[in-house]
Design a protein around this motif. Structure first.
Motif, short mmCIF file in Angstrom:
data_model
loop_
_atom_site.label_atom_id
_atom_site.label_comp_id
_atom_site.label_asym_id
_atom_site.label_seq_id
_atom_site.Cartn_x
_atom_site.Cartn_y
_atom_site.Cartn_z
N GLU A 1 0.87 -1.17 0.00
CA GLU A 1 0.00 0.00 0.00
C GLU A 1 0.91 1.22 0.00
OE1 GLU A 1 -2.99 2.16 3.19
OE2 GLU A 1 -2.53 0.04 3.45
N ALA A 2 0.61 2.19 -0.84
CA ALA A 2 1.45 3.39 -0.90
C ALA A 2 0.57 4.60 -1.18
CB ALA A 2 2.50 3.25 -2.00
N THR A 3 0.88 5.70 -0.48
CA THR A 3 0.22 6.98 -0.74
C THR A 3 1.25 8.08 -0.66
OG1 THR A 3 -0.34 7.27 1.59
CG2 THR A 3 -2.00 6.22 0.22
N SER B 1 3.80 16.43 1.66
CA SER B 1 3.63 15.49 2.77
C SER B 1 4.54 14.28 2.55
CB SER B 1 2.16 15.04 2.89
OG SER B 1 1.78 14.28 1.78
N ALA B 2 4.92 13.65 3.65
CA ALA B 2 5.81 12.49 3.57
C ALA B 2 5.06 11.30 2.97
CB ALA B 2 6.31 12.13 4.96
N PRO B 3 5.73 10.48 2.16
CA PRO B 3 5.06 9.30 1.60
C PRO B 3 4.78 8.26 2.68
CG PRO B 3 7.38 9.32 1.01
CD PRO B 3 7.11 10.61 1.72
N TYR B 4 3.80 7.42 2.38
CA TYR B 4 3.45 6.31 3.26
C TYR B 4 3.54 5.03 2.43
CZ TYR B 4 0.67 3.00 5.93
OH TYR B 4 0.26 1.88 6.61
N VAL B 5 4.26 4.03 2.95
CA VAL B 5 4.38 2.75 2.26
C VAL B 5 4.27 1.65 3.31
CG1 VAL B 5 5.85 1.25 0.85
CG2 VAL B 5 5.92 3.72 0.51
N MET C 1 6.76 2.48 6.17
CA MET C 1 7.43 3.78 6.20
C MET C 1 6.34 4.84 6.36
SD MET C 1 9.95 5.61 3.44
CE MET C 1 8.66 5.94 2.25
N LYS C 2 6.47 5.60 7.46
CA LYS C 2 5.44 6.58 7.79
C LYS C 2 6.10 7.74 8.53
CE LYS C 2 1.24 6.60 10.62
NZ LYS C 2 0.36 5.72 11.41
#
Length: 189
Positions: free
Chosen positions: A6-8, A13-17, A52-53
């Motif tokens: 899942e990735a956004t 803003s910092a990426p989320y994976v 990664m958050k």
């Protein structure tokens, strides 16, 4: 094999994976020569989770080695876009060395066990290490090697940027006591 990801991401803003990988039972075989037994190592399962958050990476893993021990751990890396800091634990539990025998062609007997519980903390490029690494119950005998080992037990004790080594190796010709130390505080020295 199963995997999810899942990735956004968005501007400013910092990426989320987030990823999860699971491998079912399997094995690896290496044949060095037709005259020798192949080296084979199998696993019952392999699991890896990572997220990664907000500039932080968290991960954990488990490799359950078939008819052998486990390799497991967890790690956190902070400040991914700056001075990366690491906090990790690595465990190797009852890992038997017998599977290496085909690589050691001159030995007709080779066995031993490795256990480790290490905590690694600090800057990613120069972390401190705390914990124990033990190699025990080693036995190595060969037809053409200069020394047979009836028994060997060796321990490395890590304390920050220093380590001490102690051990005992018993051969048909007598006993060897091992001692030593290391210091990697200043890598430029």
């Amino acid at each position: 094999m199963g995997a999810t990801a899942e990735a956004t991401w968005a501007p400013a803003s910092a990426p989320y994976v987030k990823a999860n990988v699971r491998m079912p039972a399997g094995s690896f075989t290496q044949q060095n020569s037709a005259e020798l037994d192949p080296m084979q190592i199998g696993w019952d399962s392999v699991t890896l989770n990572a997220e990664m958050k907000q500039d932080v990476l968290n991960a954990d893993w488990l490799v359950a080695v078939r008819n052998n021990g486990d390799l497991s751990g967890r790690a956190t890396v902070t400040q991914l876009t700056g001075d990366k800091q690491l906090s990790a634990n690595v465990k190797l539990d009852r890992f038997m060395l017998d599977f290496l025998k085909p690589l050691l062609m001159d030995y007709h007997t080779f066995s031993g066990q490795v256990d480790a519980n290490l905590n690694v903390t600090g800057p990613v490029m120069h972390p401190a290490v705390e914990g124990l690494l033990k190699v025990s119950n080693v036995k190595a005998m060969g037809r053409t090697v200069p020394v047979d080992v009836d028994s060997a037990n060796i321990t490395a004790t890590f304390n920050g940027y220093r380590a001490k080594l102690s051990g005992e190796v018993i051969t048909p010709d007598g006993k060897l006591n091992l001692t030593g130390s290391g210091d990697w505080q200043d890598l430029t020295a």
